[in-house]
Design a protein around this motif. Structure first.
Motif, PDB file in Angstrom:
ATOM      1  N   GLN A  73      -4.740 -12.978 -44.237  1.00 59.95           N
ATOM      2  CA  GLN A  73      -4.322 -14.289 -43.720  1.00 59.95           C
ATOM      3  C   GLN A  73      -4.865 -15.421 -44.578  1.00 59.95           C
ATOM      4  O   GLN A  73      -4.201 -16.444 -44.788  1.00 59.95           O
ATOM      5  CB  GLN A  73      -4.781 -14.487 -42.261  1.00 59.95           C
ATOM      6  CG  GLN A  73      -4.344 -13.413 -41.283  1.00 59.95           C
ATOM      7  CD  GLN A  73      -2.923 -12.963 -41.493  1.00 59.95           C
ATOM      8  OE1 GLN A  73      -1.989 -13.756 -41.441  1.00 59.95           O
ATOM      9  NE2 GLN A  73      -2.747 -11.673 -41.749  1.00 59.95           N
ATOM     10  N   GLY A  74      -6.081 -15.246 -45.092  1.00 60.34           N
ATOM     11  CA  GLY A  74      -6.663 -16.261 -45.976  1.00 60.34           C
ATOM     12  C   GLY A  74      -5.821 -16.468 -47.220  1.00 60.34           C
ATOM     13  O   GLY A  74      -5.582 -17.607 -47.655  1.00 60.34           O
ATOM     14  N   THR A  75      -5.321 -15.360 -47.802  1.00 60.02           N
ATOM     15  CA  THR A  75      -4.485 -15.476 -49.008  1.00 60.02           C
ATOM     16  C   THR A  75      -3.148 -16.128 -48.675  1.00 60.02           C
ATOM     17  O   THR A  75      -2.622 -16.917 -49.468  1.00 60.02           O
ATOM     18  CB  THR A  75      -4.249 -14.097 -49.658  1.00 60.02           C
ATOM     19  OG1 THR A  75      -3.435 -13.284 -48.802  1.00 60.02           O
ATOM     20  CG2 THR A  75      -5.561 -13.388 -49.942  1.00 60.02           C
ATOM     21  N   LEU A  76      -2.591 -15.804 -47.508  1.00 64.05           N
ATOM     22  CA  LEU A  76      -1.299 -16.376 -47.112  1.00 64.05           C
ATOM     23  C   LEU A  76      -1.413 -17.877 -46.841  1.00 64.05           C
ATOM     24  O   LEU A  76      -0.561 -18.658 -47.261  1.00 64.05           O
ATOM     25  CB  LEU A  76      -0.771 -15.658 -45.869  1.00 64.05           C
ATOM     26  CG  LEU A  76      -0.287 -14.215 -46.105  1.00 64.05           C
ATOM     27  CD1 LEU A  76      -0.135 -13.476 -44.790  1.00 64.05           C
ATOM     28  CD2 LEU A  76       1.040 -14.224 -46.859  1.00 64.05           C
ATOM     29  N   ILE A  77      -2.463 -18.262 -46.157  1.00 62.11           N
ATOM     30  CA  ILE A  77      -2.674 -19.696 -45.884  1.00 62.11           C
ATOM     31  C   ILE A  77      -2.897 -20.439 -47.199  1.00 62.11           C
ATOM     32  O   ILE A  77      -2.411 -21.558 -47.396  1.00 62.11           O
ATOM     33  CB  ILE A  77      -3.853 -19.888 -44.912  1.00 62.11           C
ATOM     34  CG1 ILE A  77      -3.474 -19.357 -43.519  1.00 62.11           C
ATOM     35  CG2 ILE A  77      -4.251 -21.364 -44.824  1.00 62.11           C
ATOM     36  CD1 ILE A  77      -4.635 -19.222 -42.565  1.00 62.11           C
ATOM     37  N   GLY A  78      -3.619 -19.793 -48.128  1.00 65.00           N
ATOM     38  CA  GLY A  78      -3.821 -20.394 -49.448  1.00 65.00           C
ATOM     39  C   GLY A  78      -2.502 -20.628 -50.159  1.00 65.00           C
ATOM     40  O   GLY A  78      -2.271 -21.701 -50.737  1.00 65.00           O
ATOM     41  N   MET A  79      -1.598 -19.638 -50.118  1.00 61.57           N
ATOM     42  CA  MET A  79      -0.273 -19.811 -50.738  1.00 61.57           C
ATOM     43  C   MET A  79       0.516 -20.911 -50.046  1.00 61.57           C
ATOM     44  O   MET A  79       1.213 -21.702 -50.690  1.00 61.57           O
ATOM     45  CB  MET A  79       0.506 -18.492 -50.692  1.00 61.57           C
ATOM     46  CG  MET A  79       0.055 -17.476 -51.713  1.00 61.57           C
ATOM     47  SD  MET A  79       1.142 -16.036 -51.780  1.00 61.57           S
ATOM     48  CE  MET A  79       0.425 -15.002 -50.522  1.00 61.57           C
ATOM     49  N   MET A  80       0.391 -20.973 -48.714  1.00 59.68           N
ATOM     50  CA  MET A  80       1.148 -21.961 -47.938  1.00 59.68           C
ATOM     51  C   MET A  80       0.695 -23.383 -48.263  1.00 59.68           C
ATOM     52  O   MET A  80       1.491 -24.330 -48.210  1.00 59.68           O
ATOM     53  CB  MET A  80       0.945 -21.659 -46.445  1.00 59.68           C
ATOM     54  CG  MET A  80       1.925 -22.331 -45.527  1.00 59.68           C
ATOM     55  SD  MET A  80       1.944 -21.514 -43.908  1.00 59.68           S
ATOM     56  CE  MET A  80       0.237 -21.619 -43.399  1.00 59.68           C
ATOM     57  N   LEU A  81      -0.573 -23.530 -48.636  1.00 61.01           N
ATOM     58  CA  LEU A  81      -1.124 -24.857 -48.917  1.00 61.01           C
ATOM     59  C   LEU A  81      -1.051 -25.243 -50.397  1.00 61.01           C
ATOM     60  O   LEU A  81      -1.362 -26.385 -50.746  1.00 61.01           O
ATOM     61  CB  LEU A  81      -2.585 -24.922 -48.450  1.00 61.01           C
ATOM     62  CG  LEU A  81      -2.813 -24.771 -46.934  1.00 61.01           C
ATOM     63  CD1 LEU A  81      -4.297 -24.771 -46.621  1.00 61.01           C
ATOM     64  CD2 LEU A  81      -2.101 -25.879 -46.168  1.00 61.01           C
ATOM     65  N   THR A  82      -0.657 -24.297 -51.255  1.00 61.91           N
ATOM     66  CA  THR A  82      -0.621 -24.613 -52.688  1.00 61.91           C
ATOM     67  C   THR A  82       0.792 -24.602 -53.270  1.00 61.91           C
ATOM     68  O   THR A  82       1.145 -25.497 -54.046  1.00 61.91           O
ATOM     69  CB  THR A  82      -1.505 -23.631 -53.486  1.00 61.91           C
ATOM     70  OG1 THR A  82      -1.137 -22.276 -53.157  1.00 61.91           O
ATOM     71  CG2 THR A  82      -2.977 -23.834 -53.158  1.00 61.91           C
TER      72      THR A  82
END
Length: 388
Positions: A73-82
């Protein structure tokens, strides 16, 4: 489902782009939309159901999965914010790379913690193959960096690497995982898939998955051999579906489905047949040229596969396993939005090819129609979160 809703809202933003004064970078939002849809919605849904169905009921295994889940989830949220703000750049590439690593860790975790009672399961054989296709598909993103450095983003190999990833994600990992989960449900109800018949299905399906990748290369005007290989792959998939249909038709009653679940499953089968028919058409040079010159036809096909076959297949499985209720009314909104988008996108592609007129308001209708999808998903989420 929340990721799916976010991806759908980003899709709506893209549809309204030509109608508004928004100043965002269109390509950056496309990257965010596709990554959150494929990885946030489908990957998370499939891996959750896989863990639920196949992993042994062990405290250590569950704790490890919990860690894998939240790190992912951390990687997905990172992609969503970048991705929406920088496209493919340093931080979005870092989060994408970390996601790939977490998917490998999940694969290893899954194989190590399968419940021994499933060791002879035909469904498990499908799931292992599906997960290998997930790993194989990641060769595409790994190759992109080298291709951009050596050949540039205008090289045909850049597009082929992307199509390689998408093909083995959609047609390998996702479709085969859905089939495996339906077989799992049948096996839990006592179905025995005869060894010879299953072997015909399994090998025909896998030959089809590998060879239909060549459909994604026909736009390069390759030698006739490539067309033949693509055609063999398409026929192999049709043969595999025929074997599966014969087996499933005689065993479907074991699932004890509600009328609503029967309708969802029938819808998936019909859409999958349309997908196979479109694949068959694109083995012919005339239709290859049509699809290559008019990108809306490719977009329509991808949405048919993703929003139709895969997403509705997941709705059926989540409802069947009682993990998430898919109610009739919000789904009707979803399907109306999906149908509206498909008709309008395919019409625009055909209009470009055959010089048909586009009526006034086509773009506006497409944008408004796309709103139905996130609204329906929000409705489903609320119905599952609020007390009835």
């Amino acid at each position: 489902m929340l990721y799916f809703t976010i991806a759908a809202l980003l899709g709506v933003l893209l549809r309204f782009y030509p109608l508004s004064s928004f100043t965002f970078n269109y390509r950056f939002v496309v990257h965010a939309h596709s990554h959150i849809a494929l990885l946030g919605w489908v990957y998370v849904a499939l891996t959750t159901i896989l863990h639920y169905c196949f992993v042994k009921n062990d405290t250590t295994a569950h704790k490890r999965y919990n860690w894998i889940f939240w790190a992912t989830q951390g990687t997905l949220i990172g992609m969503m914010l970048t991705f929406p703000f920088q496209g493919y750049a340093l931080f979005s590439i870092i989060f994408s790379t970390l996601f790939l690593i977490m998917s490998y860790i999940f694969f290893h975790h899954f194989l190590k913690n399968i419940d021994p009672k499933h060791k002879d399961s035909r469904a498990l054989q499908c799931m292992k193959a599906a997960l290998w296709y997930m790993v194989i598909s990641s060769l595409g993103p790994w190759a992109l960096g080298m291709i951009m450095t050596l050949l540039g983003s205008q090289s045909i190999w850049y597009r082929i690497a992307i199509y390689f990833y998408l093909h083995f994600q959609y047609n390998g990992w996702m479709v085969l995982a859905l089939i495996g989960l339906v077989l799992f449900a049948l096996e839990q109800q006592g179905m025995a898939f005869p060894k010879k018949r299953f072997s015909r299905f399994f090998w025909s399906m896998n030959i089809g998955i590998v060879l239909t990748f060549f459909l994604s290369t026909l736009w390069t005007d390759p030698s006739p051999t490539v067309y033949v290989l693509a055609g063999i792959g398409t026929l192999a998939q049709l043969g595999a579906f025929g074997v599966l249909w014969v087996q499933f038709k005689g065993e479907a009653a074991r699932l004890l489905l509600t009328k609503w679940q029967v309708m969802l499953l029938k819808l998936v089968v019909v859409l999958f047949c349309i997908k196979l028919l479109l694949q068959l058409l694109t083995t012919l040079p005339y239709f290859v040229q049509m699809a290559t010159r008019h990108i809306d036809l490719i977009i329509g096909y991808l949405h048919l596969t993703f929003l139709g076959v895969i997403s509705i297949g997941l709705f059926f499985l989540m409802d069947y396993f009682k993990l998430f209720q898919v109610s009739r009314r919000p789904f009707q909104w979803y399907f109306l939005g999906f149908l509206t988008m498909e008709i309008l996108i395919f019409y625009r592609g055909m209009a470009g090819w055959l010089q048909w007129p586009l009526w006034d308001g086509h773009t506006e209708t497409l944008a408004v129609g796309s709103l139905l999808i996130p609204l329906s998903l929000l409705w489903m989420l609320l119905k599952n979160r609020l007390p009835s």
